[in-house]
Design an enzyme around this catalytic site. Sequence first.
Site, PDB file in Angstrom:
ATOM      1  N   LYS A 179       9.314   0.791  60.277  1.00  0.00           N
ATOM      2  CA  LYS A 179       9.380   0.633  61.491  1.00  0.00           C
ATOM      3  C   LYS A 179       8.101   0.763  62.562  1.00  0.00           C
ATOM      4  O   LYS A 179       8.102  -0.174  63.249  1.00  0.00           O
ATOM      5  CB  LYS A 179      10.537   1.371  62.108  1.00  0.00           C
ATOM      6  CG  LYS A 179      11.241   1.028  63.343  1.00  0.00           C
ATOM      7  CD  LYS A 179      12.601   1.765  63.329  1.00  0.00           C
ATOM      8  CE  LYS A 179      12.491   3.386  62.917  1.00  0.00           C
ATOM      9  NZ  LYS A 179      11.997   4.060  63.864  1.00  0.00           N
TER      10      LYS A 179
ATOM     11  N   ARG B  88      18.942   7.130  68.727  1.00  0.00           N
ATOM     12  CA  ARG B  88      19.530   7.035  67.407  1.00  0.00           C
ATOM     13  C   ARG B  88      20.978   7.130  67.456  1.00  0.00           C
ATOM     14  O   ARG B  88      21.614   7.294  66.131  1.00  0.00           O
ATOM     15  CB  ARG B  88      19.058   8.185  66.635  1.00  0.00           C
ATOM     16  CG  ARG B  88      17.473   8.300  66.255  1.00  0.00           C
ATOM     17  CD  ARG B  88      17.119   9.573  65.677  1.00  0.00           C
ATOM     18  NE  ARG B  88      15.553   9.734  65.917  1.00  0.00           N
ATOM     19  CZ  ARG B  88      14.572   9.656  65.040  1.00  0.00           C
ATOM     20  NH1 ARG B  88      15.109   9.252  63.785  1.00  0.00           N
ATOM     21  NH2 ARG B  88      13.376   9.603  65.082  1.00  0.00           N
TER      22      ARG B  88
ATOM     23  N   ARG C 177       5.414   8.170  47.789  1.00  0.00           N
ATOM     24  CA  ARG C 177       4.321   8.211  48.940  1.00  0.00           C
ATOM     25  C   ARG C 177       3.752   9.749  48.622  1.00  0.00           C
ATOM     26  O   ARG C 177       4.587  10.676  48.428  1.00  0.00           O
ATOM     27  CB  ARG C 177       5.154   8.366  50.413  1.00  0.00           C
ATOM     28  CG  ARG C 177       4.084   8.465  51.378  1.00  0.00           C
ATOM     29  CD  ARG C 177       5.104   7.892  52.873  1.00  0.00           C
ATOM     30  NE  ARG C 177       5.975   8.875  53.313  1.00  0.00           N
ATOM     31  CZ  ARG C 177       6.329   8.904  54.452  1.00  0.00           C
ATOM     32  NH1 ARG C 177       6.177   7.767  55.225  1.00  0.00           N
ATOM     33  NH2 ARG C 177       7.064   9.794  54.851  1.00  0.00           N
TER      34      ARG C 177
ATOM     35  N   ARG D 228       5.174  15.079  49.864  1.00  0.00           N
ATOM     36  CA  ARG D 228       5.963  16.016  50.793  1.00  0.00           C
ATOM     37  C   ARG D 228       7.047  16.161  50.420  1.00  0.00           C
ATOM     38  O   ARG D 228       8.164  15.744  50.048  1.00  0.00           O
ATOM     39  CB  ARG D 228       6.024  15.331  52.313  1.00  0.00           C
ATOM     40  CG  ARG D 228       4.646  15.126  52.830  1.00  0.00           C
ATOM     41  CD  ARG D 228       5.073  14.596  54.253  1.00  0.00           C
ATOM     42  NE  ARG D 228       6.255  14.293  54.540  1.00  0.00           N
ATOM     43  CZ  ARG D 228       6.845  13.802  55.834  1.00  0.00           C
ATOM     44  NH1 ARG D 228       5.686  13.194  56.751  1.00  0.00           N
ATOM     45  NH2 ARG D 228       8.013  13.574  55.811  1.00  0.00           N
TER      46      ARG D 228
ATOM     47  N   ARG E  23      18.529  12.455  54.044  1.00  0.00           N
ATOM     48  CA  ARG E  23      18.252  11.653  55.230  1.00  0.00           C
ATOM     49  C   ARG E  23      18.740  10.588  55.384  1.00  0.00           C
ATOM     50  O   ARG E  23      19.120   9.939  56.587  1.00  0.00           O
ATOM     51  CB  ARG E  23      16.541  11.605  55.287  1.00  0.00           C
ATOM     52  CG  ARG E  23      15.865  12.872  55.426  1.00  0.00           C
ATOM     53  CD  ARG E  23      14.524  12.890  54.904  1.00  0.00           C
ATOM     54  NE  ARG E  23      13.410  11.910  56.027  1.00  0.00           N
ATOM     55  CZ  ARG E  23      12.270  11.579  55.590  1.00  0.00           C
ATOM     56  NH1 ARG E  23      11.795  11.674  54.400  1.00  0.00           N
ATOM     57  NH2 ARG E  23      11.681  10.680  56.342  1.00  0.00           N
TER      58      ARG E  23
END
Length: 220
Positions: free
Chosen positions: A13, A88, A127, A160, A171
């Site tokens: 995004k 959100r 990632r 991470r 999440r």
Amino acid sequence: MRIVLIGPPGAGKGTQARVLAEHLSIPAISTGDLFRAHVERGTPLGRQARTYMNAGGLVPDEVTTAMTADRLREADAASGYLLDGFPRTVRQGELLDEVLAAHNATLDRVLAFDVPDDDLVRRLAGRRTCGDCGLAQHATAASGDEPGACQQCGGALQRRKDDQEETVRNRLAVYTEQTEPLLDWYKARGLLTRVNATGSVDEVTRRTLAAVLPSTSRSV
Ligand SMILES: [Zn+2]
């Protein structure tokens, strides 16, 4: 044009917001960035936000709304903007409506980026973040589970905690629970366009522009 971008973590995004902002000559406003700037500058809103964060709580919607309202009053946002990260939830959507009403403004479009959960898990699990310069990059197939080196500075890459599979699934579950009602709410008002956000950045940009530009030409 006033556009809201909504999408799960890892949907790209932020990247699309920057590309779209350039195409449409309007600012991309990320509430995450606003937040960090307020906290860093120690503004009254930043200090308020920090108090909640230090106490281990969530920053109240009213504080986020006030930061957004502040930003939307700046000159570069007069002819439109892309909002990334807010709202959100339906409650935040209602608060944004109040801000817009105060400017006699309405939203032109809400774009929701759709990516299957399994794809997002794969993207985020691959990632790595550089421990030295902070650049996020994708682990190459060759490096596998090896930490590898940063493509920018050669520093050691780390994964991470946020990007581990179980955390990512959590999440995504939180995202779906909070955001799907918001998407339904915008859909009922005829504002929602869902964008298939799988594939390359260029492909997604093409779809995003197609979702936005027809309504531009209509409103001219
Ligand atoms: Zn680096």
